[in-house]
Write a protein that holds these residues in place. Sequence first.
Motif, PDB file in Angstrom:
ATOM      1  N   PHE A 130     -38.192 -38.662  -4.599  1.00  0.00           N
ATOM      2  CA  PHE A 130     -38.340 -37.225  -4.439  1.00  0.00           C
ATOM      3  C   PHE A 130     -39.827 -36.871  -4.481  1.00  0.00           C
ATOM      4  CE2 PHE A 130     -33.885 -36.287  -5.524  1.00  0.00           C
ATOM      5  CZ  PHE A 130     -33.520 -37.452  -6.166  1.00  0.00           C
ATOM      6  N   CYS A 131     -40.214 -35.884  -3.713  1.00  0.00           N
ATOM      7  CA  CYS A 131     -41.570 -35.364  -3.779  1.00  0.00           C
ATOM      8  C   CYS A 131     -41.478 -33.841  -3.728  1.00  0.00           C
ATOM      9  CB  CYS A 131     -42.418 -35.887  -2.641  1.00  0.00           C
ATOM     10  SG  CYS A 131     -44.080 -35.188  -2.572  1.00  0.00           S
ATOM     11  N   VAL A 132     -41.820 -33.215  -4.846  1.00  0.00           N
ATOM     12  CA  VAL A 132     -41.796 -31.762  -4.923  1.00  0.00           C
ATOM     13  C   VAL A 132     -43.203 -31.235  -4.694  1.00  0.00           C
ATOM     14  CG1 VAL A 132     -41.269 -29.765  -6.363  1.00  0.00           C
ATOM     15  CG2 VAL A 132     -39.863 -31.840  -6.535  1.00  0.00           C
ATOM     16  N   VAL A 133     -43.315 -30.259  -3.809  1.00  0.00           N
ATOM     17  CA  VAL A 133     -44.612 -29.723  -3.410  1.00  0.00           C
ATOM     18  C   VAL A 133     -44.751 -28.287  -3.894  1.00  0.00           C
ATOM     19  CG1 VAL A 133     -46.161 -29.280  -1.473  1.00  0.00           C
ATOM     20  CG2 VAL A 133     -44.564 -31.199  -1.379  1.00  0.00           C
ATOM     21  N   SER A 134     -45.827 -28.019  -4.607  1.00  0.00           N
ATOM     22  CA  SER A 134     -46.083 -26.642  -5.026  1.00  0.00           C
ATOM     23  C   SER A 134     -46.757 -25.884  -3.894  1.00  0.00           C
ATOM     24  CB  SER A 134     -46.987 -26.622  -6.260  1.00  0.00           C
ATOM     25  OG  SER A 134     -48.268 -27.125  -5.928  1.00  0.00           O
ATOM     26  N   GLY A 135     -46.658 -24.588  -3.927  1.00  0.00           N
ATOM     27  CA  GLY A 135     -47.310 -23.790  -2.897  1.00  0.00           C
ATOM     28  C   GLY A 135     -46.299 -23.084  -2.019  1.00  0.00           C
ATOM     29  N   ARG A 136     -46.779 -22.138  -1.241  1.00  0.00           N
ATOM     30  CA  ARG A 136     -45.876 -21.274  -0.477  1.00  0.00           C
ATOM     31  C   ARG A 136     -45.688 -21.708   0.960  1.00  0.00           C
ATOM     32  NH1 ARG A 136     -48.830 -15.706  -1.295  1.00  0.00           N
ATOM     33  NH2 ARG A 136     -50.586 -17.086  -0.904  1.00  0.00           N
ATOM     34  N   SER A 137     -46.404 -22.732   1.399  1.00  0.00           N
ATOM     35  CA  SER A 137     -46.392 -23.079   2.820  1.00  0.00           C
ATOM     36  C   SER A 137     -45.733 -24.422   3.099  1.00  0.00           C
ATOM     37  CB  SER A 137     -47.830 -23.097   3.347  1.00  0.00           C
ATOM     38  OG  SER A 137     -48.469 -21.873   3.138  1.00  0.00           O
ATOM     39  N   PHE A 138     -44.837 -24.848   2.221  1.00  0.00           N
ATOM     40  CA  PHE A 138     -44.257 -26.180   2.372  1.00  0.00           C
ATOM     41  C   PHE A 138     -43.633 -26.375   3.742  1.00  0.00           C
ATOM     42  CE2 PHE A 138     -42.486 -30.137   1.297  1.00  0.00           C
ATOM     43  CZ  PHE A 138     -41.180 -30.178   1.763  1.00  0.00           C
ATOM     44  N   SER A 139     -42.925 -25.377   4.242  1.00  0.00           N
ATOM     45  CA  SER A 139     -42.210 -25.550   5.512  1.00  0.00           C
ATOM     46  C   SER A 139     -43.156 -25.806   6.678  1.00  0.00           C
ATOM     47  CB  SER A 139     -41.343 -24.325   5.805  1.00  0.00           C
ATOM     48  OG  SER A 139     -42.156 -23.170   5.934  1.00  0.00           O
ATOM     49  N   SER A 140     -44.431 -25.441   6.517  1.00  0.00           N
ATOM     50  CA  SER A 140     -45.387 -25.648   7.596  1.00  0.00           C
ATOM     51  C   SER A 140     -46.110 -26.989   7.498  1.00  0.00           C
ATOM     52  CB  SER A 140     -46.423 -24.522   7.602  1.00  0.00           C
ATOM     53  OG  SER A 140     -47.224 -24.568   6.433  1.00  0.00           O
ATOM     54  N   TYR A 141     -45.925 -27.699   6.396  1.00  0.00           N
ATOM     55  CA  TYR A 141     -46.606 -28.982   6.220  1.00  0.00           C
ATOM     56  C   TYR A 141     -45.842 -30.105   6.907  1.00  0.00           C
ATOM     57  CZ  TYR A 141     -49.218 -26.826   2.355  1.00  0.00           C
ATOM     58  OH  TYR A 141     -50.015 -26.019   1.581  1.00  0.00           O
ATOM     59  N   ALA A 142     -46.576 -30.997   7.524  1.00  0.00           N
ATOM     60  CA  ALA A 142     -45.999 -32.285   7.873  1.00  0.00           C
ATOM     61  C   ALA A 142     -46.104 -33.167   6.629  1.00  0.00           C
ATOM     62  CB  ALA A 142     -46.752 -32.921   9.034  1.00  0.00           C
ATOM     63  N   MET A 143     -45.085 -33.964   6.368  1.00  0.00           N
ATOM     64  CA  MET A 143     -45.030 -34.764   5.144  1.00  0.00           C
ATOM     65  C   MET A 143     -44.896 -36.237   5.479  1.00  0.00           C
ATOM     66  SD  MET A 143     -45.278 -32.529   2.758  1.00  0.00           S
ATOM     67  CE  MET A 143     -44.980 -33.659   1.392  1.00  0.00           C
ATOM     68  N   GLY A 144     -45.521 -37.056   4.659  1.00  0.00           N
ATOM     69  CA  GLY A 144     -45.444 -38.490   4.868  1.00  0.00           C
ATOM     70  C   GLY A 144     -45.233 -39.236   3.570  1.00  0.00           C
ATOM     71  N   TRP A 145     -44.714 -40.432   3.697  1.00  0.00           N
ATOM     72  CA  TRP A 145     -44.600 -41.375   2.585  1.00  0.00           C
ATOM     73  C   TRP A 145     -45.423 -42.613   2.945  1.00  0.00           C
ATOM     74  CZ3 TRP A 145     -42.477 -40.604  -2.125  1.00  0.00           C
ATOM     75  CH2 TRP A 145     -41.558 -39.562  -2.279  1.00  0.00           C
ATOM     76  N   PHE A 146     -46.196 -43.072   1.959  1.00  0.00           N
ATOM     77  CA  PHE A 146     -46.971 -44.295   2.095  1.00  0.00           C
ATOM     78  C   PHE A 146     -46.683 -45.162   0.876  1.00  0.00           C
ATOM     79  CE2 PHE A 146     -49.922 -43.403   5.617  1.00  0.00           C
ATOM     80  CZ  PHE A 146     -49.654 -42.065   5.815  1.00  0.00           C
ATOM     81  N   ARG A 147     -47.075 -46.430   0.948  1.00  0.00           N
ATOM     82  CA  ARG A 147     -46.891 -47.301  -0.205  1.00  0.00           C
ATOM     83  C   ARG A 147     -48.043 -48.283  -0.296  1.00  0.00           C
ATOM     84  NH1 ARG A 147     -41.645 -50.847   1.886  1.00  0.00           N
ATOM     85  NH2 ARG A 147     -42.755 -52.083   3.469  1.00  0.00           N
ATOM     86  N   GLN A 148     -48.279 -48.746  -1.516  1.00  0.00           N
ATOM     87  CA  GLN A 148     -49.330 -49.726  -1.737  1.00  0.00           C
ATOM     88  C   GLN A 148     -48.815 -50.791  -2.682  1.00  0.00           C
ATOM     89  OE1 GLN A 148     -53.098 -48.179  -3.164  1.00  0.00           O
ATOM     90  NE2 GLN A 148     -54.165 -49.963  -2.385  1.00  0.00           N
ATOM     91  N   ALA A 149     -48.748 -52.013  -2.173  1.00  0.00           N
ATOM     92  CA  ALA A 149     -48.349 -53.162  -2.973  1.00  0.00           C
ATOM     93  C   ALA A 149     -49.576 -53.756  -3.648  1.00  0.00           C
ATOM     94  CB  ALA A 149     -47.659 -54.190  -2.087  1.00  0.00           C
ATOM     95  N   PRO A 150     -49.382 -54.494  -4.737  1.00  0.00           N
ATOM     96  CA  PRO A 150     -50.518 -55.107  -5.439  1.00  0.00           C
ATOM     97  C   PRO A 150     -51.339 -55.977  -4.507  1.00  0.00           C
ATOM     98  CG  PRO A 150     -48.534 -55.273  -6.762  1.00  0.00           C
ATOM     99  CD  PRO A 150     -48.107 -54.746  -5.425  1.00  0.00           C
ATOM    100  N   GLY A 151     -52.640 -55.758  -4.502  1.00  0.00           N
ATOM    101  CA  GLY A 151     -53.532 -56.571  -3.693  1.00  0.00           C
ATOM    102  C   GLY A 151     -53.530 -56.250  -2.212  1.00  0.00           C
ATOM    103  N   LYS A 152     -52.812 -55.204  -1.835  1.00  0.00           N
ATOM    104  CA  LYS A 152     -52.734 -54.843  -0.417  1.00  0.00           C
ATOM    105  C   LYS A 152     -53.222 -53.418  -0.206  1.00  0.00           C
ATOM    106  CE  LYS A 152     -48.950 -57.965   0.809  1.00  0.00           C
ATOM    107  NZ  LYS A 152     -47.626 -58.077   1.490  1.00  0.00           N
ATOM    108  N   GLU A 153     -53.518 -53.108   1.040  1.00  0.00           N
ATOM    109  CA  GLU A 153     -53.923 -51.756   1.381  1.00  0.00           C
ATOM    110  C   GLU A 153     -52.690 -50.853   1.447  1.00  0.00           C
ATOM    111  OE1 GLU A 153     -57.925 -52.764   4.018  1.00  0.00           O
ATOM    112  OE2 GLU A 153     -56.216 -51.754   4.934  1.00  0.00           O
ATOM    113  N   ARG A 154     -52.948 -49.573   1.248  1.00  0.00           N
ATOM    114  CA  ARG A 154     -51.856 -48.611   1.376  1.00  0.00           C
ATOM    115  C   ARG A 154     -51.409 -48.552   2.832  1.00  0.00           C
ATOM    116  NH1 ARG A 154     -52.762 -43.155  -1.849  1.00  0.00           N
ATOM    117  NH2 ARG A 154     -54.492 -42.969  -0.387  1.00  0.00           N
TER     118      ARG A 154
END
Length: 123
Positions: free
Chosen positions: A21-45
Amino acid sequence: QVQLVESGGGLVQTGDSLRLFCVVSGRSFSSYAMGWFRQAPGKEREFVAASGGAIYYADSVKGRFTIWRDNAENTVYLQMDSLKPEDTAVYYCAAYGYSGTYYPKKQGSYDYWGQGTQVTVSS
């Protein structure tokens, strides 16, 4: 001030599922594009998934992960099924606030980031 707070991570076994889950504060959430990224140990995100007009997935998670959003709840979700040990990483959500050209798979497109949530998949 926009703040993103991730939750839902944990320790699971191969083949299990988790929902982030990712909860976003602010009034403009519907206008944001959203992404998920990940970073493993020793690796780039790396890019995982994005919701910004269209839906995008990394090849490594396509068919196993699903991103969606609930604008009424200011929340973006990442459903992760059939988890593998190589999915182990810290997962971050990010928001694009129209500060420039949007490239959904590029970290530099995103203006706001959460603190991350750990996902560990044991074999």
